[in-house]
Design an enzyme around this catalytic site. Structure first.
Site, PDB file in Angstrom:
ATOM      1  N   LYS A  39      35.557   2.307  39.725  1.00 27.61           N
ATOM      2  CA  LYS A  39      36.620   2.338  40.826  1.00 27.61           C
ATOM      3  C   LYS A  39      38.132   2.116  40.308  1.00 27.61           C
ATOM      4  CE  LYS A  39      38.341   3.270  44.932  1.00 27.61           C
ATOM      5  NZ  LYS A  39      38.503   4.943  45.155  1.00 27.61           N
ATOM      6  N   CYS A 126      45.382  10.961  42.223  1.00 23.83           N
ATOM      7  CA  CYS A 126      44.671  10.520  43.463  1.00 23.83           C
ATOM      8  C   CYS A 126      45.007  11.176  44.486  1.00 23.83           C
ATOM      9  CB  CYS A 126      44.730   8.867  43.742  1.00 23.83           C
ATOM     10  SG  CYS A 126      43.924   8.590  45.363  1.00 23.83           S
ATOM     11  N   ASN A 189      40.216  15.740  38.945  1.00 26.76           N
ATOM     12  CA  ASN A 189      40.041  14.711  40.101  1.00 26.76           C
ATOM     13  C   ASN A 189      39.586  15.600  41.340  1.00 26.76           C
ATOM     14  OD1 ASN A 189      40.169  12.582  42.133  1.00 26.76           O
ATOM     15  ND2 ASN A 189      41.779  11.598  40.895  1.00 26.76           N
ATOM     16  N   THR A 263      29.479  13.043  43.148  1.00 28.57           N
ATOM     17  CA  THR A 263      28.996  13.510  44.379  1.00 28.57           C
ATOM     18  C   THR A 263      27.791  13.614  44.559  1.00 28.57           C
ATOM     19  OG1 THR A 263      31.197  14.489  44.913  1.00 28.57           O
ATOM     20  CG2 THR A 263      29.358  15.138  46.197  1.00 28.57           C
TER      21      THR A 263
HETATM   22  O1  RRO Z   1      40.186   6.215  46.768  1.00 32.19           O
HETATM   23  C1  RRO Z   1      40.338   7.370  47.003  1.00 32.19           C
HETATM   24  O2  RRO Z   1      40.527   7.867  47.963  1.00 32.19           O
HETATM   25  C2  RRO Z   1      40.213   8.507  45.691  1.00 32.19           C
HETATM   26  C3  RRO Z   1      40.841   8.312  44.598  1.00 32.19           C
HETATM   27 BR1  RRO Z   1      41.532   6.823  44.244  1.00 32.19          BR
HETATM   28  C4  RRO Z   1      40.857   9.513  43.820  1.00 32.19           C
HETATM   29  O3  RRO Z   1      41.228   9.247  42.601  1.00 32.19           O
HETATM   30  N1  RRO Z   1      40.038  10.383  44.041  1.00 32.19           N
HETATM   31  C5  RRO Z   1      39.414  10.677  45.332  1.00 32.19           C
HETATM   32  O4  RRO Z   1      39.050  11.586  45.579  1.00 32.19           O
HETATM   33  N2  RRO Z   1      39.568   9.552  46.256  1.00 32.19           N
END
Ligand code: RRO
Length: 311
Positions: A39, A126, A189, A263
């Protein structure tokens, strides 16, 4: 070797989908995988966004977790020390995120002396946590270069740079990341999706908009890998909508050196292991990586020295 690291196979768990590793160790045979990405870690702990943070949509999942993580101090002191004993062969990348250039640099400085991981994945894309002043770093050429080159000066570990799927000039961004010192590129991403009207088929999240992943993202990820392959010799990591072996093969044929799954593991945590098995049957098992020399093992680093990803 990919970006100076020896992966026993090309199948990794994607950032944000497996915690730091221990969270999934009871259901996934981590030792079978090429590796995983943690994470994203920020300087301070973050509680993240209001629930619901994840929802199912047609052929897709949307999330707005909001970078929930325990912060770099907790990761350094309590989490990374556990990772070395968790799995010996997989390679672990720590994902780093931040609101500012300084935050990225500080997180990397604080992690750099730790053991238990092999490289960084800089999350510059993100969708759910805008940096101070707006656009994600991946879509701001100058900001991206400052982060990548600043981090490059602070570590010899391989630097994977994770880019956005909705980049109007992905080739330009790839070149910019390469010239700033990236060792590899992770593409892509999740795709930002807007909040939609009440009653629509698309589900609502606590935070409103979110990032879309799953099969609907696969053509976007594949296209990004092909585009990047056309303009760089850096290794490319393909991620987006990989459910099984044939999707993984498609990414590898498009020019990815590694793939990440995320996913798919929510419905089937062992899907990545099955991809490993099928790829091994098709290609033959990769040689088991030798134990790194004592010094490298002690620092947790396998420093990129080869042309494919040398710092
Ligand atoms: O934490 C998130 O909501 C998130 C991140 Br950091 C990311 O890089 N990609 C995503 O889909 N969710």
């Amino acid at each position: 070797m990919v970006a100076g690291l020896r992966f026993q196979n090309p199948v990794l768990l994607a950032a944000g989908t497996c915690g730091f590793g221990p969270e999934v160790a009871g259901t996934v045979d981590l030792e079978r995988l090429g590796g995983w990405v943690t994470k994203s870690v920020t300087l301070e702990p973050r509680r993240g966004n209001p629930a619901p943070r994840v929802a199912e949509a047609p052929d897709a999942m949307i999330n707005s977790v909001g970078l929930a993580n325990p912060g770099v101090e907790e990761v350094r002191r309590r989490i990374l020390p556990r990772l070395r004993d968790l799995a010996k062969r997989p390679r672990v990348l720590v994902s780093v995120a931040g609101h500012s250039l300084d935050e990225y640099l500080r997180v990397v400085e604080l992690l750099e002396e730790s053991t238990g991981f092999h490289g960084f994945e800089l999350n510059l894309s993100c969708p759910n946590d805008q940096r101070l002043g707006g656009r994600p770093f991946a879509l701001d050429r100058e900001a991206l270069q400052s982060v990548v080159s600043g981090v490059r000066e602070r570590t010899d570990r391989p630097l994977f740079v994770k880019l956005a799927p909705h980049d109007p000039d992905l080739e330009g961004t790839v070149r910019a990341a390469e010239s700033a010192g990236a060792s590899a590129l992770t593409l892509v991403n999740t795709l930002p999706v807007s909040e939609v009207a009440e009653g629509a088929a698309w589900p609502r999240l606590g935070a409103g908009p979110g990032g879309m992943s799953g099969p609907a993202l696969r053509p976007v990820g594949l296209e990004a890998v092909r585009k990047a392959r056309g303009v760089t010799r850096l290794p490319v990591v393909g991620v987006g909508g990989i459910l099984g072996p044939s999707d993984a093969m498609e990414y590898l044929e498009a020019g990815a050196s590694l793939i990440q799954m995320g996913t798919a593991t929510f419905a089937d945590p062992r899907a990545p292991e099955r991809v490993v098995e099928v790829l091994e049957r098709a290609r033959g098992p990769a040689p088991v990586p030798p134990t790194p020399p004592a010094a490298a093992e002690a620092s947790g680093s396998e420093v990129a020295r080869s042309p494919d990803g040398a710092p």
